[in-house]
Design a protein around this motif. Structure first.
Motif: not given
Length: 213
Positions: A174-176, A178-179, A192-194, A196-197
């Motif tokens: 998830t994005r969270e 990765v952050r 993290a915003d760039r 790919s998941l």
């Protein structure tokens, strides 16, 4: 080379932000018979994986990490000046810590001192080209990276072997997550915003084993 200055007490939310689902502790713990001295024991991940009856002693210089560690006994101490007699332990571990020192060999010499003859030593660290999918330029060289960890340990121990890793072990889904990973590992959060998941990172590093003769 630079020293990764510890921030465990000044910024505890960083190291609490993420925990790897797989770590070197899972490789080392089954080999330990004790008594083992877990230097820079942190929250006690190694202790939580030990078999029944294995005597464990933890050392860390961070009050915040020791407070989060449910395992006992623990001692607050500098890894370069261990408060234990020579030839006291069957195993000593330095997992994810030696890059905090200007001179990692000083702590390795202390580990050698408190090890019994025939005792086993373990240290680990990441490579500078770890996480290439999110850090394509590589990490800044530290005082104890996979590229020179073996030679540093060999400056103290005569019998040294290394196990390198270079593969994808788990995804960040998830994005969270990765952050949180970026926060935990000093990586700029905007990456993290760039990403790919799911993000499968290539993990590179080394586990160094040594024996005291």
């Amino acid at each position: 080379m630079s020293v990764l200055r510890p921030d465990y007490d000044s910024d505890p939310d960083r190291w609490r932000s993420w925990e790897s689902p797989q770590d070197v502790h899972h490789l080392v713990a089954p080999e330990l018979r004790g008594p083992v001295l877990d230097v820079a024991c942190g929250e006690g991940r190694l202790a939580s994986l030990l078999g029944p009856g294995v005597r464990w002693v933890g050392v860390d210089n961070s009050p915040a990490q020791l407070a989060d560690n449910p395992h006992r006994p623990v001692t607050r101490a500098d890894m370069r000046r261990l408060p234990f007699a020579s030839d006291s332990f069957a195993e000593v571990t330095h997992l994810w810590c030696l890059y905090h020192l200007d001179d990692p060999a000083s702590a390795i010499r202390e580990a050698h001192r408190v090890l019994r003859p025939g005792g086993r030593y373990y240290a680990c660290c990441a490579a500078r080209d770890n996480d290439p999918e999110i850090v394509p330029e590589g990490h800044e060289p530290s005082t104890f990276d996979a590229e020179d960890a073996v030679s540093i340990v060999e400056s103290v121990f005569d019998d040294v072997t290394a196990r390198h890793w270079d593969q994808k072990f788990f995804p960040l889904s998830t994005r969270e997550e990765v952050r949180a990973y970026c926060r935990h590992n000093y990586i700029p959060s905007e990456r993290a915003d760039r990403a790919s998941l799911p993000l499968w990172l290539t993990k590179r590093g080394v586990l160094v084993r040594a024996i005291k003769h």
